[in-house]
Enzyme design. Structure first.
Site, PDB file in Angstrom:
ATOM      1  N   GLY A   1     -34.448  46.972  31.156  1.00  0.00           N
ATOM      2  CA  GLY A   1     -33.238  47.590  30.630  1.00  0.00           C
ATOM      3  C   GLY A   1     -33.536  48.137  29.248  1.00  0.00           C
TER       4      GLY A   1
ATOM      5  N   HIS B   1     -29.156  46.376  39.685  1.00  0.00           N
ATOM      6  CA  HIS B   1     -28.677  45.753  38.445  1.00  0.00           C
ATOM      7  C   HIS B   1     -27.860  44.539  38.855  1.00  0.00           C
ATOM      8  CE1 HIS B   1     -26.743  45.144  34.606  1.00  0.00           C
ATOM      9  NE2 HIS B   1     -27.456  46.117  34.074  1.00  0.00           N
TER      10      HIS B   1
ATOM     11  N   VAL C   1     -30.460  74.934  33.675  1.00  0.00           N
ATOM     12  CA  VAL C   1     -29.631  75.049  34.868  1.00  0.00           C
ATOM     13  C   VAL C   1     -29.082  73.670  35.180  1.00  0.00           C
ATOM     14  CG1 VAL C   1     -29.641  75.621  37.315  1.00  0.00           C
ATOM     15  CG2 VAL C   1     -31.169  76.832  35.746  1.00  0.00           C
TER      16      VAL C   1
ATOM     17  N   PHE D   1     -32.361  42.409  24.590  1.00  0.00           N
ATOM     18  CA  PHE D   1     -32.114  42.992  25.904  1.00  0.00           C
ATOM     19  C   PHE D   1     -32.986  42.306  26.930  1.00  0.00           C
ATOM     20  CE2 PHE D   1     -30.383  46.663  28.263  1.00  0.00           C
ATOM     21  CZ  PHE D   1     -29.192  46.798  27.569  1.00  0.00           C
TER      22      PHE D   1
ATOM     23  N   LEU E   1     -20.797  49.507  36.193  1.00  0.00           N
ATOM     24  CA  LEU E   1     -21.765  48.609  35.583  1.00  0.00           C
ATOM     25  C   LEU E   1     -21.163  47.816  34.427  1.00  0.00           C
ATOM     26  CD1 LEU E   1     -24.909  47.980  35.264  1.00  0.00           C
ATOM     27  CD2 LEU E   1     -24.757  49.555  33.357  1.00  0.00           C
TER      28      LEU E   1
ATOM     29  N   GLU F   1     -25.937  45.011  30.521  1.00  0.00           N
ATOM     30  CA  GLU F   1     -26.757  43.868  30.195  1.00  0.00           C
ATOM     31  C   GLU F   1     -26.436  43.334  28.805  1.00  0.00           C
ATOM     32  OE1 GLU F   1     -30.407  44.218  32.057  1.00  0.00           O
ATOM     33  OE2 GLU F   1     -31.520  43.791  30.241  1.00  0.00           O
TER      34      GLU F   1
ATOM     35  N   ALA G   1     -29.260  74.049  41.807  1.00  0.00           N
ATOM     36  CA  ALA G   1     -30.592  74.512  42.214  1.00  0.00           C
ATOM     37  C   ALA G   1     -30.855  74.102  43.650  1.00  0.00           C
ATOM     38  CB  ALA G   1     -31.656  73.915  41.307  1.00  0.00           C
TER      39      ALA G   1
ATOM     40  N   GLY H   1     -29.326  69.078  32.767  1.00  0.00           N
ATOM     41  CA  GLY H   1     -28.883  69.087  31.373  1.00  0.00           C
ATOM     42  C   GLY H   1     -28.506  67.699  30.907  1.00  0.00           C
TER      43      GLY H   1
ATOM     44  N   ARG I   1     -38.135  48.523  36.028  1.00  0.00           N
ATOM     45  CA  ARG I   1     -37.880  49.006  34.679  1.00  0.00           C
ATOM     46  C   ARG I   1     -37.155  47.946  33.874  1.00  0.00           C
ATOM     47  NH1 ARG I   1     -33.276  51.636  31.951  1.00  0.00           N
ATOM     48  NH2 ARG I   1     -32.023  51.110  33.769  1.00  0.00           N
TER      49      ARG I   1
ATOM     50  N   ARG J   1     -34.233  42.357  35.570  1.00  0.00           N
ATOM     51  CA  ARG J   1     -33.186  42.661  36.537  1.00  0.00           C
ATOM     52  C   ARG J   1     -33.563  42.305  37.967  1.00  0.00           C
ATOM     53  NH1 ARG J   1     -31.399  48.375  33.808  1.00  0.00           N
ATOM     54  NH2 ARG J   1     -30.270  47.359  32.107  1.00  0.00           N
TER      55      ARG J   1
ATOM     56  N   HIS K   1     -29.148  50.747  40.854  1.00  0.00           N
ATOM     57  CA  HIS K   1     -28.945  51.218  39.491  1.00  0.00           C
ATOM     58  C   HIS K   1     -29.934  52.292  39.063  1.00  0.00           C
ATOM     59  CE1 HIS K   1     -27.655  51.055  35.388  1.00  0.00           C
ATOM     60  NE2 HIS K   1     -28.789  50.585  34.949  1.00  0.00           N
TER      61      HIS K   1
ATOM     62  N   GLN L   1     -34.243  49.820  41.642  1.00  0.00           N
ATOM     63  CA  GLN L   1     -33.725  48.717  40.835  1.00  0.00           C
ATOM     64  C   GLN L   1     -32.275  48.386  41.162  1.00  0.00           C
ATOM     65  OE1 GLN L   1     -33.151  49.020  36.315  1.00  0.00           O
ATOM     66  NE2 GLN L   1     -34.630  47.365  36.583  1.00  0.00           N
TER      67      GLN L   1
ATOM     68  N   SER M   1     -23.451  64.961  32.492  1.00  0.00           N
ATOM     69  CA  SER M   1     -24.616  64.364  33.146  1.00  0.00           C
ATOM     70  C   SER M   1     -24.555  62.851  33.052  1.00  0.00           C
ATOM     71  CB  SER M   1     -25.900  64.841  32.475  1.00  0.00           C
ATOM     72  OG  SER M   1     -25.957  66.234  32.491  1.00  0.00           O
ATOM     73  N   HIS M   2     -25.296  62.199  33.927  1.00  0.00           N
ATOM     74  CA  HIS M   2     -25.081  60.770  34.018  1.00  0.00           C
ATOM     75  C   HIS M   2     -25.653  59.958  32.864  1.00  0.00           C
ATOM     76  CE1 HIS M   2     -23.293  57.506  35.964  1.00  0.00           C
ATOM     77  NE2 HIS M   2     -24.407  56.841  36.132  1.00  0.00           N
ATOM     78  N   THR M   3     -26.451  60.560  32.032  1.00  0.00           N
ATOM     79  CA  THR M   3     -26.884  59.851  30.828  1.00  0.00           C
ATOM     80  C   THR M   3     -25.662  59.350  30.068  1.00  0.00           C
ATOM     81  OG1 THR M   3     -28.828  61.268  30.697  1.00  0.00           O
ATOM     82  CG2 THR M   3     -28.198  60.113  28.686  1.00  0.00           C
ATOM     83  N   VAL M   4     -24.563  60.062  30.229  1.00  0.00           N
ATOM     84  CA  VAL M   4     -23.320  59.731  29.532  1.00  0.00           C
ATOM     85  C   VAL M   4     -22.845  58.304  29.836  1.00  0.00           C
ATOM     86  CG1 VAL M   4     -21.553  60.415  31.212  1.00  0.00           C
ATOM     87  CG2 VAL M   4     -21.213  60.924  28.799  1.00  0.00           C
TER      88      VAL M   4
HETATM   89  C1  LIG Z   1     -24.238  52.956  34.417  1.00  0.00           C
HETATM   90  C2  LIG Z   1     -25.619  53.135  33.866  1.00  0.00           C
HETATM   91  C3  LIG Z   1     -25.982  52.508  32.686  1.00  0.00           C
HETATM   92  C4  LIG Z   1     -27.251  52.676  32.144  1.00  0.00           C
HETATM   93  N1  LIG Z   1     -27.561  52.041  30.982  1.00  0.00           N
HETATM   94  C5  LIG Z   1     -28.792  52.234  30.443  1.00  0.00           C
HETATM   95  C6  LIG Z   1     -29.136  51.622  29.212  1.00  0.00           C
HETATM   96  O1  LIG Z   1     -28.350  50.919  28.614  1.00  0.00           O
HETATM   97  N2  LIG Z   1     -30.357  51.839  28.700  1.00  0.00           N
HETATM   98  C7  LIG Z   1     -31.263  52.633  29.333  1.00  0.00           C
HETATM   99  O2  LIG Z   1     -32.349  52.799  28.800  1.00  0.00           O
HETATM  100  N3  LIG Z   1     -30.965  53.231  30.498  1.00  0.00           N
HETATM  101  C8  LIG Z   1     -29.759  53.040  31.072  1.00  0.00           C
HETATM  102  N4  LIG Z   1     -29.456  53.649  32.272  1.00  0.00           N
HETATM  103  C9  LIG Z   1     -30.406  54.552  32.883  1.00  0.00           C
HETATM  104  C10 LIG Z   1     -30.368  55.923  32.244  1.00  0.00           C
HETATM  105  O3  LIG Z   1     -29.073  56.204  31.778  1.00  0.00           O
HETATM  106  C11 LIG Z   1     -30.734  57.032  33.201  1.00  0.00           C
HETATM  107  O4  LIG Z   1     -31.934  56.727  33.789  1.00  0.00           O
HETATM  108  C12 LIG Z   1     -30.895  58.337  32.454  1.00  0.00           C
HETATM  109  O5  LIG Z   1     -29.729  58.628  31.747  1.00  0.00           O
HETATM  110  C13 LIG Z   1     -31.250  59.491  33.343  1.00  0.00           C
HETATM  111  O6  LIG Z   1     -31.231  60.677  32.551  1.00  0.00           O
HETATM  112  P1  LIG Z   1     -31.769  62.041  33.079  1.00  0.00           P
HETATM  113  O7  LIG Z   1     -31.744  62.986  31.951  1.00  0.00           O
HETATM  114  O8  LIG Z   1     -33.063  61.835  33.750  1.00  0.00           O
HETATM  115  O9  LIG Z   1     -30.745  62.461  34.188  1.00  0.00           O
HETATM  116  P2  LIG Z   1     -29.167  62.682  34.162  1.00  0.00           P
HETATM  117  O10 LIG Z   1     -28.551  62.354  32.877  1.00  0.00           O
HETATM  118  O11 LIG Z   1     -28.649  62.017  35.379  1.00  0.00           O
HETATM  119  O12 LIG Z   1     -29.034  64.235  34.312  1.00  0.00           O
HETATM  120  C14 LIG Z   1     -29.358  64.907  35.487  1.00  0.00           C
HETATM  121  C15 LIG Z   1     -29.080  66.363  35.288  1.00  0.00           C
HETATM  122  O13 LIG Z   1     -29.622  67.110  36.335  1.00  0.00           O
HETATM  123  C16 LIG Z   1     -28.682  68.013  36.803  1.00  0.00           C
HETATM  124  N5  LIG Z   1     -28.958  68.267  38.212  1.00  0.00           N
HETATM  125  C17 LIG Z   1     -29.215  67.359  39.168  1.00  0.00           C
HETATM  126  N6  LIG Z   1     -29.392  67.979  40.331  1.00  0.00           N
HETATM  127  C18 LIG Z   1     -29.271  69.302  40.106  1.00  0.00           C
HETATM  128  C19 LIG Z   1     -29.343  70.451  40.914  1.00  0.00           C
HETATM  129  N7  LIG Z   1     -29.589  70.398  42.236  1.00  0.00           N
HETATM  130  N8  LIG Z   1     -29.153  71.664  40.343  1.00  0.00           N
HETATM  131  C20 LIG Z   1     -28.885  71.754  39.043  1.00  0.00           C
HETATM  132  N9  LIG Z   1     -28.811  70.701  38.243  1.00  0.00           N
HETATM  133  C21 LIG Z   1     -29.000  69.483  38.764  1.00  0.00           C
HETATM  134  C22 LIG Z   1     -27.381  67.382  36.567  1.00  0.00           C
HETATM  135  O14 LIG Z   1     -26.372  68.350  36.446  1.00  0.00           O
HETATM  136  C23 LIG Z   1     -27.623  66.696  35.238  1.00  0.00           C
HETATM  137  O15 LIG Z   1     -27.389  67.585  34.179  1.00  0.00           O
HETATM  138  C24 LIG Z   1     -28.189  53.472  32.811  1.00  0.00           C
HETATM  139  C25 LIG Z   1     -27.833  54.083  34.006  1.00  0.00           C
HETATM  140  C26 LIG Z   1     -26.569  53.914  34.545  1.00  0.00           C
HETATM  141  C27 LIG Z   1     -26.250  54.547  35.855  1.00  0.00           C
END
Ligand SMILES: Cc1cc2nc3c(=O)[nH]c(=O)nc-3n(C[C@H](O)[C@H](O)[C@H](O)COP(=O)(O)OP(=O)(O)OC[C@H]3O[C@@H](n4cnc5c(N)ncnc54)[C@H](O)[C@@H]3O)c2cc1C
Ligand code: SF4
Ligand code: F3S
Ligand code: FES
Lengths: 135, 117, 605, 246
Positions: free
Chosen positions: C416, C258, C61, C142, C268, C271, C183, C38, C414, C311, C379, C256, C69-72
């Site tokens: 930034g 950083h 799920v 950037f 982090l 950049e 999952a 999510g 990648r 990077r 990163h 990658q 989620s880490h997009t945050v």
């Molecule tokens: C600190 C930091 C700063 C960044 N800054 C930038 C930026 O400025 N610009 C840029 O373009 N990118 C940036 N990135 C990269 C970018 O944020 C990430 O690549 C991107 O947010 C990943 O999004 P995602 O939706 O793929 O995964 P995520 O947001 O990580 O979401 C993963 C989801 O999968 C779910 N999940 C995982 N495993 C399971 C499981 N087994 N069962 C159920 N659910 C599961 C989790 O609950 C979560 O909801 C940054 C990354 C970091 C770490």
């Protein structure tokens, strides 16, 4: 078959204690602020009695004034005074927090809003005192 | 609109009462409740007061001073009873007591101030 | 959105082949499409499905609530051509050269074209993009980008994007959320992926969710390394799930680093701090990047030069400085200094408030008056589940998007701010493609139940009912992280990598003897840690294996024993399959080149 | 600084506990450690059965809220050394049902959030190649309320929510206000219909603790009071123009 309750979690929900407002200083302050309203009401009652006394003649008013001098009433009013000032201070400060005034696109800081509140307080108090005390 | 409650009205009275109480009650209590009875300051005579009261502006002033702070009390006291004593289930009783009290007080103030000759 | 706890949605759309409750504790529900994850990619895909095919029921799920989620955590911004003087071709070229020509150029072209539209869509949904005084969306420079094209929401871009997506997703009723479900396995029948088994954290119940298509949006796997900007949840689960089910992982050797993370925490420093004009200084106060072919120092930031280089090159420069003894020795190893002081309080407070907040909070340092100690940290994963332009993997019914997928637009490195728009573009594409596919599929096959029961038995035997066991989870995890950092870090060699592969295999063996203290069903985070560790071990193995096979240096993959790029042999994607013996097996597939033939990567000129 | 600190952690397992109790651990006290580091140390080295949520460790995902020495805190942003020499008491967030140890059930908030319609509502949409202009001042009008990370510290601090779980609560209202104040939005009326009911803004007695504990300076207390003002103005308008333009 599984025992269904095994997978339906029971959770623990603590009941809020009756004395929750004693658990943290900030909550106590809140309750005191709310309780200040009782003293507000009390003094409104005093004022109503005063109006009645004043309008029914000098004798009644003298009686009323004697009543006010009794130690019980003096204590009560001293406490009321404390609470009503507490109410005024919290009220002015909070209304500064609740209001958003923007000047030139920037939100004015709370102090800039609270200050006029305090000024108005001073002016109003001064005016009342002046009217009652002059000549 | 009727989905929305009448809370805005009560809240308006509460706020107005809060302002009035904050601005005016401290000085009233200080003078009438403490300074005059204790003799720190000379109390105005009944004559002077009756003279003042007869003025319509003073009457309006006193009416406001009595009525709005009562509604302020009613609102706050209602929530203090809800939260402080956790008796929200007595909701209706509390409402009648609080707002009813404020209404009675207001009526009384109006009656007293109206009947000054 | 509908809540999972709402009993009315339990049986949505399910054809009724199975009993709701089987003899064990298995619970079954059914949807048209299941999304795992999510985050940015997952939510974008969910909305795409709801908009293009409102009649399909979608399950999201996620092992954490979506807004966790880490997009945050993404700070800096999201790239998309915005200004008149910019062009799609330039964005494409920056991306491709930044990726050291390992990007699939057709994918990059689609990406740069759709990125601005997707970012604008987010604007329409309420994302609080930073603005210029006229009210237009503002863009910032950037790293590695020749033109100014990075959209940003102060320095909390990812946070605002994720919350905008999440809040917008709340209005779609066809989306059922399975919040805090982990999952554990994909359900495959007849060569088609048709669902997933998940563990509900709050109850410990095992849930089979069948569907006509599954989209993996599980994010990256930075936690495989010791020192990372990635959150605790980034453990490569989706990659491992796909890999175990038979799908190949692509370009896993490209990890990658950083260049600017805080020591100890790995937090982090975006950049954007350098884009606004921050300088990287070694222990002598010298802007050392000028020694590494990254241009000459100017007082103002220059695009694609010095601190705004890519990077990989910046992180590599750090290692060289360290070897020359010109880094600063800090309590947590060597660091260099990031100097923002000359930017002044106003710029720092307006453009980089979060950077200041983090420094103050975690380092007790105020960047207005002090330099920030930084070091390279893991990163982002360029690699991931192999997909085509529409997010489809080679397995029927399985799609992937976001960091967990490899389309590939990131190639060997990648840039930034390319990842956030990638989530949107390919999240939306995967969503629509899966919707189209699902619309033509029959209801789920009959063998799924057996598989789900099998998975349930595995979880019971290996974890919950397991007796004995001596290996603490934390120890295994720490060892794995150390191995990866020491042997598969910024610089690697054949020796270090084969050493890593051997040690990882050992860890795999030791994992079988894992010790679990928690046998409870409710919110058993120890069990989750164990499941995550097993995913990470699989992923780590694939990284070590394909890094070992790639005997060249390209982008983020730098081999001390093969320092040059070798287009002859390695202008190719690595595809890692899980062999019959459980060990990774690497194949190669060609890179799609459309208009930009491989050339030297030049920065600072 | 002593190099160890005692930490008392609330423990509850629904399968065998009637109500929560405490376990005491001793952990290293390091200058850069936050409370969450101590919990992770316990989980990794002392007691694998301890359960709690966390993820980003940088104060932005909102999952690690707990009660530390009586006050709601993000444990990843609360330094252990601030509590030296200890002991530190860590409990789950107040006002929510405890599922286990330090994990509480916050799903109630998500229901409330959904009800307050936190998304842009508009009658007509511009095509995708056009943006809605928004000046930095207009952005500033709602920016503060958009910073909410849904960490639930404000709900844990609000006694009204504790006493009356029906109350919409600070963050949900602040987020509704975030959209109301967004120059691109036209849904203020729909939201008002929902939030001006008894359990909405009127439940709040302006205790103000929500704002005090908020780690992101969202100021939900302010948002609610401003919302009351808006609701009152709308009410007056409706009074004057009974079938009026609202
Ligand atoms: C600190 C930091 C700063 C960044 N800054 C930038 C930026 O400025 N610009 C840029 O373009 N990118 C940036 N990135 C990269 C970018 O944020 C990430 O690549 C991107 O947010 C990943 O999004 P995602 O939706 O793929 O995964 P995520 O947001 O990580 O979401 C993963 C989801 O999968 C779910 N999940 C995982 N495993 C399971 C499981 N087994 N069962 C159920 N659910 C599961 C989790 O609950 C979560 O909801 C940054 C990354 C970091 C770490
Ligand atoms: S308003 Fe503040 S305290 Fe409340 S959830 Fe949002 S960020 Fe947390
Ligand atoms: S603490 Fe609660 S009562 Fe109102 S001001 Fe905040 S919501
Ligand atoms: S762990 Fe994310 S806010 Fe604390």
């Amino acid at each position: 078959m599984i025992n269904p309750t095994e997978y339906v979690p029971k959770s623990y929900h603590a009941r809020v204690s009756t004395y929750w407002w004693l658990t943290r200083w900030v909550y106590l302050k809140f309750i005191l602020r709310e309780v200040s309203s009782v003293f507000v009401a009390w003094f409104v009652v005093v004022t109503l009695l005063q109006i009645r006394a004043v309008t029914s003649g000098p004798a009644d008013y003298g009686e009323f004034q004697r009543w006010l001098r009794s130690p019980l009433l003096l204590t009560l009013n001293a406490v009321s005074f404390f609470f009503v000032v507490f109410h005024a201070v919290t009220w002015f400060n909070l209304s500064a927090k609740a209001m958003v005034v923007r000047v030139g696109g920037k939100r004015l800081p709370g102090i800039a809003i609270a200050a006029p509140n305090y000024a108005a307080w001073a002016v109003a108090s001064g005016a009342v005192a002046w009217i009652l005390l002059r000549g | 609109m009727n989905k929305r409650s009448n809370e805005p009205f009560l809240w308006m009275l509460f706020s107005a009462g809060g302002v009035i109480s904050a601005l005016l009650l401290p000085i009233h209590i200080l003078l009438f409740g403490l300074a005059f009875p204790l003799g720190c300051l000379d109390a105005p005579s009944q004559e002077k007061l009756i003279h003042l009261i007869k003025h319509p502006i003073t009457r309006l002033y006193l009416f406001t001073l009595c009525s709005l702070p009562l509604f302020h009390w009613a609102h706050r006291f209602r929530f203090t009873l809800y939260d402080g004593l956790q008796i929200k289930h007595l909701n209706e009783l509390i409402n009648v007591f609080c707002y009813g009290g404020a209404v009675v007080g207001t009526a009384l103030a109006a009656y007293l101030l109206w009947n000054i000759r | 959105m509908i809540f999972r706890s709402d009993p009315a949605c339990l049986d949505t759309g399910f054809s009724g082949v199975y009993h709701r409750r089987s003899a064990l504790m298995l619970d079954i529900s059914s949807h048209d499409i299941v999304l795992i994850g999510g985050g940015g990619a997952g939510l974008r895909a969910a909305i795409a499905i709801s908009e293009t095919a409102p009649n399909l029921s979608v399950a999201v799920v996620s092992k954490v609530y979506p807004m966790r989620s880490h997009t945050v955590a993404a700070e800096g911004g999201a790239a998309g051509v915005h200004l008149a003087e910019d062009s799609l071709d330039e964005h494409a070229y920056d991306t491709i050269s930044g990726g050291d020509w390992l990007c699939d150029q057709d994918a990059v072209e689609a990406f740069v074209k759709e990125a601005p539209l997707e970012l604008m869509r987010l604007e329409h949904w309420g994302c609080p993009w930073s603005r210029d005084p006229n009210g237009r969306i503002a863009v910032r420079p950037f790293g590695g980008m020749k033109k100014t094209r990075t959209w940003f929401a102060a320095d909390k871009t990812g946070f605002h994007m994720l919350h905008t997506l999440f809040q917008t997703s709340l209005k779609y009723d066809a989306v059922t959320r399975y919040d805090e479900y982990f999952a554990t396995r994909l359900l495959v029948d007849d060569g088609r992926v048709q669902g997933v088994v998940a563990l509900e954290l709050t109850t410990g119940k095992i849930q089979a969710i069948t569907a006509k298509a599954v989209i993996l949006c599980t994010g990256g796997c930075g936690r495989v390394f010791r020192f990372t900007t990635n959150a605790a949840i980034k453990t490569g689960d989706g990659m491992a799930l796909a890999y175990r089910a038979g799908a190949p992982l692509k370009d896993m050797e490209f990890v990658q680093y950083h260049p600017t993370g805080l020591p100890f925490t790995g937090i982090l420093i975006t950049e954007a701090a350098r884009a606004e004009g921050g300088h990287l200084l070694n222990k002598d106060g010298y802007r050392y990047l000028q020694d590494y072919n990254l241009g000459t120092p100017e007082p103002q930031p220059v695009l694609r030069s010095m601190e705004l280089g890519p990077r990989d090159r910046l992180s590599q420069a750090f290692v060289h400085e360290q070897e020359k003894g010109r880094t600063v020795e800090g309590p947590y190893g060597p660091v260099v200094n990031l100097d923002l002081r000359h930017l002044g309080a106003k710029t720092i407070n307006e453009k980089l408030p979060f950077v200041r907040e983090l420094c103050l909070k975690y380092e007790h340092i105020d960047p207005i008056s002090q330099m920030i100690p930084v070091r390279p940290v893991v990163h982002y994963m360029m690699g991931g589940v192999h997909t085509d332009l529409n997010g489809a993997t080679p397995m029927k019914g399985l799609y992937a998007a976001g960091e967990t997928a490899c389309v590939s637009i990131n190639g060997a490195n990648r840039l930034g701010s390319n990842s956030l728009p990638e989530l949107l573009v390919f999240g939306a594409r995967a969503g629509s493609a899966a919707a189209a596919y699902a619309a033509e599929q029959k209801p789920p096959g009959r063998h799924l139940l057996a598989q789900a029961l099998d998975e349930e038995a595995r979880l019971q035997d290996q974890f919950l009912r397991k007796t004995g066991g001596r290996e603490p989870i934390a120890d295994l995890r720490e060892e794995m992280q150390k191995i990866m950092e020491n042997c598969a870090g910024i610089y690697r060699s054949g020796d270090s990598l084969s050493g890593a592969a051997g040690k990882l295999q050992e860890l795999q063996d030791r994992f079988r003897d894992i010790r679990l203290d928690d046998r409870g069903h409710v919110f058993n985070t120890e069990l989750i840690s164990a499941l995550e560790l097993s995913c990470m071990l699989d992923v780590a193995e694939t990284i070590a294996e394909c890094a070992m096979r790639r005997t060249e240096s390209r982008g983020a993959h730098q081999r001390t024993d093969y320092p040059a790029r070798d287009d002859e042999k390695f202008l190719a994607h690595s595809l890692t399959y899980r062999g019959a013996d459980g060990r990774p097996r690497v194949e190669y597939a060609p890179v799609t080149i459309t208009r930009w033939p491989p050339a030297e990567r030049v920065y600072g000129r | 600084m002593a190099n160890r600190i005692t930490i008392e952690v609330a423990r509850y397992h629904p399968a065998h506990d009637e109500k929560p109790g405490f376990d005491t651990y001793e952990v290293p006290l390091r200058k850069e450690w936050v409370v969450l580091d101590a919990l992770n140390y316990i989980k990794d080295h002392l007691d694998g059965t301890l359960s709690f949520r966390w993820s980003c460790r940088m104060g932005v995902c909102g999952s690690c809220g707990m009660t530390v020495n009586g006050v709601p805190k993000l444990t990843c942003a609360t330094f252990l050394s601030d509590y030296a020499p200890g002991p530190v008491r860590v409990e789950p967030l107040k006002n929510f049902p405890v599922l286990r140890d330090l994990v509480v059930d916050t799903s109630d908030f998500l229901v409330k959030l959904g009800k307050s319609k936190p998304w842009i509502i508009r009658k007509v949409e511009k095509p995708l190649d056009e943006e809605y202009l928004q000046t930095p001042e207009e952005l500033d009008a709602y920016k503060q309320y958009s910073m909410c990370i849904n960490c639930m510290l404000c709900y844990a601090a609000c006694p009204v929510y504790g006493l009356d779980p029906l109350f919409s609560g600070p963050a949900a209202i602040a987020l509704a206000q975030r959209y109301n104040l967004d120059s691109r939005d036209q849904g203020a009326n729909q939201r008002l219909d929902i939030l001006s009911q008894h359990d909405g803004i009127w439940g709040c007695t302006f205790v103000g603790e929500c704002t005090q504990v908020c780690p992101k300076n969202v100021d939900p207390a302010g948002a609610i009071q401003q919302y009351k003002l808006t609701a009152t103005t709308e009410w007056l308008k409706a009074l004057v123009l009974p079938r009026g333009g609202t």
